[in-house]
Scaffold this motif. Structure first.
Motif, PDB file in Angstrom:
ATOM      1  N   GLY A 215      37.264  -7.036  81.674  1.00 10.25           N
ATOM      2  CA  GLY A 215      38.208  -5.920  81.656  1.00 10.25           C
ATOM      3  C   GLY A 215      39.638  -6.391  81.817  1.00 10.25           C
ATOM      4  O   GLY A 215      40.554  -5.910  81.132  1.00 10.25           O
ATOM      5  N   ASP A 216      39.855  -7.352  82.714  1.00 10.54           N
ATOM      6  CA  ASP A 216      41.210  -7.883  82.901  1.00 10.54           C
ATOM      7  C   ASP A 216      41.664  -8.698  81.685  1.00 10.54           C
ATOM      8  O   ASP A 216      42.848  -8.717  81.353  1.00 10.54           O
ATOM      9  CB  ASP A 216      41.268  -8.730  84.170  1.00 10.54           C
ATOM     10  CG  ASP A 216      41.122  -7.884  85.431  1.00 10.54           C
ATOM     11  OD1 ASP A 216      41.658  -6.765  85.465  1.00 10.54           O
ATOM     12  OD2 ASP A 216      40.449  -8.345  86.380  1.00 10.54           O
ATOM     13  N   VAL A 217      40.719  -9.382  81.026  1.00  9.88           N
ATOM     14  CA  VAL A 217      41.063 -10.081  79.783  1.00  9.88           C
ATOM     15  C   VAL A 217      41.520  -9.079  78.728  1.00  9.88           C
ATOM     16  O   VAL A 217      42.487  -9.323  77.990  1.00  9.88           O
ATOM     17  CB  VAL A 217      39.862 -10.911  79.286  1.00  9.88           C
ATOM     18  CG1 VAL A 217      40.017 -11.277  77.817  1.00  9.88           C
ATOM     19  CG2 VAL A 217      39.720 -12.177  80.116  1.00  9.88           C
ATOM     20  N   GLN A 218      40.853  -7.938  78.653  1.00  8.56           N
ATOM     21  CA  GLN A 218      41.264  -6.906  77.704  1.00  8.56           C
ATOM     22  C   GLN A 218      42.671  -6.385  78.025  1.00  8.56           C
ATOM     23  O   GLN A 218      43.481  -6.138  77.127  1.00  8.56           O
ATOM     24  CB  GLN A 218      40.260  -5.757  77.720  1.00  8.56           C
ATOM     25  CG  GLN A 218      38.903  -6.114  77.136  1.00  8.56           C
ATOM     26  CD  GLN A 218      38.973  -6.310  75.629  1.00  8.56           C
ATOM     27  OE1 GLN A 218      39.289  -5.404  74.880  1.00  8.56           O
ATOM     28  NE2 GLN A 218      38.671  -7.520  75.195  1.00  8.56           N
ATOM     29  N   SER A 219      42.970  -6.205  79.296  1.00 11.13           N
ATOM     30  CA  SER A 219      44.318  -5.786  79.686  1.00 11.13           C
ATOM     31  C   SER A 219      45.345  -6.846  79.290  1.00 11.13           C
ATOM     32  O   SER A 219      46.420  -6.530  78.765  1.00 11.13           O
ATOM     33  CB  SER A 219      44.377  -5.542  81.199  1.00 11.13           C
ATOM     34  OG  SER A 219      43.559  -4.463  81.580  1.00 11.13           O
ATOM     35  N   ALA A 220      45.015  -8.113  79.555  1.00 11.86           N
ATOM     36  CA  ALA A 220      45.929  -9.194  79.178  1.00 11.86           C
ATOM     37  C   ALA A 220      46.134  -9.220  77.669  1.00 11.86           C
ATOM     38  O   ALA A 220      47.245  -9.467  77.180  1.00 11.86           O
ATOM     39  CB  ALA A 220      45.381 -10.534  79.670  1.00 11.86           C
ATOM     40  N   ALA A 221      45.064  -8.962  76.900  1.00  9.50           N
ATOM     41  CA  ALA A 221      45.187  -8.959  75.448  1.00  9.50           C
ATOM     42  C   ALA A 221      46.095  -7.837  74.976  1.00  9.50           C
ATOM     43  O   ALA A 221      46.885  -8.004  74.034  1.00  9.50           O
ATOM     44  CB  ALA A 221      43.801  -8.823  74.810  1.00  9.50           C
ATOM     45  N   THR A 222      46.017  -6.667  75.625  1.00  4.50           N
ATOM     46  CA  THR A 222      46.907  -5.558  75.268  1.00  4.50           C
ATOM     47  C   THR A 222      48.362  -5.942  75.504  1.00  4.50           C
ATOM     48  O   THR A 222      49.233  -5.691  74.662  1.00  4.50           O
ATOM     49  CB  THR A 222      46.541  -4.314  76.092  1.00  4.50           C
ATOM     50  OG1 THR A 222      45.200  -3.931  75.805  1.00  4.50           O
ATOM     51  CG2 THR A 222      47.472  -3.157  75.761  1.00  4.50           C
ATOM     52  N   ALA A 223      48.646  -6.550  76.655  1.00  3.34           N
ATOM     53  CA  ALA A 223      50.017  -6.985  76.938  1.00  3.34           C
ATOM     54  C   ALA A 223      50.448  -8.087  75.977  1.00  3.34           C
ATOM     55  O   ALA A 223      51.598  -8.112  75.506  1.00  3.34           O
ATOM     56  CB  ALA A 223      50.116  -7.458  78.386  1.00  3.34           C
ATOM     57  N   TRP A 224      49.560  -8.995  75.664  1.00  7.49           N
ATOM     58  CA  TRP A 224      49.873 -10.106  74.745  1.00  7.49           C
ATOM     59  C   TRP A 224      50.264  -9.592  73.369  1.00  7.49           C
ATOM     60  O   TRP A 224      51.170 -10.127  72.730  1.00  7.49           O
ATOM     61  CB  TRP A 224      48.661 -11.020  74.667  1.00  7.49           C
ATOM     62  CG  TRP A 224      48.722 -12.120  73.667  1.00  7.49           C
ATOM     63  CD1 TRP A 224      49.646 -13.129  73.597  1.00  7.49           C
ATOM     64  CD2 TRP A 224      47.803 -12.356  72.589  1.00  7.49           C
ATOM     65  NE1 TRP A 224      49.361 -13.974  72.546  1.00  7.49           N
ATOM     66  CE2 TRP A 224      48.229 -13.526  71.911  1.00  7.49           C
ATOM     67  CE3 TRP A 224      46.663 -11.707  72.143  1.00  7.49           C
ATOM     68  CZ2 TRP A 224      47.558 -14.036  70.804  1.00  7.49           C
ATOM     69  CZ3 TRP A 224      45.982 -12.221  71.052  1.00  7.49           C
ATOM     70  CH2 TRP A 224      46.434 -13.371  70.385  1.00  7.49           C
ATOM     71  N   ARG A 225      49.591  -8.562  72.883  1.00  6.88           N
ATOM     72  CA  ARG A 225      49.933  -8.016  71.568  1.00  6.88           C
ATOM     73  C   ARG A 225      51.337  -7.442  71.531  1.00  6.88           C
ATOM     74  O   ARG A 225      51.920  -7.300  70.461  1.00  6.88           O
ATOM     75  CB  ARG A 225      48.925  -6.923  71.170  1.00  6.88           C
ATOM     76  CG  ARG A 225      47.536  -7.444  70.882  1.00  6.88           C
ATOM     77  CD  ARG A 225      46.690  -6.388  70.182  1.00  6.88           C
ATOM     78  NE  ARG A 225      46.617  -5.154  70.935  1.00  6.88           N
ATOM     79  CZ  ARG A 225      45.680  -4.873  71.829  1.00  6.88           C
ATOM     80  NH1 ARG A 225      44.744  -5.775  72.097  1.00  6.88           N
ATOM     81  NH2 ARG A 225      45.668  -3.727  72.453  1.00  6.88           N
TER      82      ARG A 225
END
Length: 284
Positions: A215-225
């Motif tokens: 879940g935190d990886v998904q959050s990081a991916a959203t910010a990364w985009r």
């Protein structure tokens, strides 16, 4: 009243030409057609409405955060489009088959649901949750009302105070840090949001919580985009994908969602192309 047209007699067939024989046109035509649209057909099937925009996949570029509060409330993570109910007469519908399991909300979607959910002051919980109930309720209220800067300051203060009492890796402190990452994204600070989210993913992976780490990886991916600079995106993306690939190689939700990782890798390729295009040619 509908227009009235004079009727003309049909010309007699020339000579002994039998009926049904093709003859040259006479140049005489009937009245023009009525151009006004007729009444709507109440039995006509309505056109389907276009679906609302969905949250982008981790491999696609996200819109830049930091838009006005009305456009960046947690509602933006709730998908509005409702799929039509299946037709029971459709022979392809198999009611006897297993029902699909809905995908649980992860990343910022889950944080947004928590913000919009039950008031922390009324929710039952352990001592840590009770300790953070009042300050988190104030943070949630500020987010829902669009006071993002105030929410960010309140969240940072809450995390600092709770870390001193409960410890920096207490489960309730980690949840509060998830909220700070989400608010940083809303405030237009994807770099901070990415750093907090990826740090949380590492902590939870060490603790053996693969679902929370993903879940935190998904959050990081959203910010990364939301990071537009290609060089910066490449640096952050390497750290993100390294951890993501480690999670995908283990049992857990990341292994069952491998296409999301492939989408992130595809974005890395696009960022590399943009970085090459932005590099000025060497002087001749």
């Amino acid at each position: 009243m509908a227009p009235t047209f004079a009727l003309r007699a049909l010309p007699e067939p020339a000579g002994d030409t039998p009926l049904g024989t093709a003859v040259a046109p006479t140049g005489v035509f009937g009245p023009p057609p009525v151009m006004d649209a007729g009444p709507a057909d109440v039995n006509a099937w309505p056109e389907p409405a276009a679906p609302a925009e969905h949250a982008p996949a981790p491999g696609a570029d996200a819109p830049a955060p930091g838009a006005p509060a009305s456009a960046t409330t947690p509602h933006q993570y709730q998908h509005q489009y409702q799929h039509p109910d299946p037709d029971p007469a459709d022979p392809g519908l198999d009611e006897s088959g297993p029902k699909p399991t809905p995908t649980p909300a992860r990343g910022f979607d889950a944080v947004a649901e928590a913000v919009l959910g039950e008031d922390p002051r009324t929710a039952a919980g352990e001592a840590g949750a009770v300790l953070l109930a009042e300050p988190l309720a104030r943070v949630n209220d500020a987010v829902k009302e669009g006071r993002i800067e105030e929410a960010a300051a309140l969240a940072e203060r809450t995390v600092a105070d709770a870390s001193g009492v409960l410890g920096p890796e207490h489960p309730e402190v980690l949840r509060a840090r998830e909220l700070t990452a989400y608010i940083a994204y809303l405030a237009g600070d994807p770099l901070r949001s990415f750093g907090v989210s990826l740090g949380l993913a590492r902590i939870r992976r060490r603790a053996g919580d693969a679902a929370a780490a993903y879940g935190d990886v998904q959050s990081a991916a959203t910010a990364w985009r939301a990071v537009r600079d290609p060089e910066q995106g490449l640096r952050l993306g390497r750290d993100l994908i390294d951890l993501w690939a480690e999670l995908a190689a283990e049992d857990g939700p990341a292994a069952a969602d491998i296409e999301q990782l492939e989408s992130a890798r595809a974005r890395m390729g696009r960022l590399a192309e943009r970085a090459r295009d932005a590099t000025p040619p060497p002087p001749s």
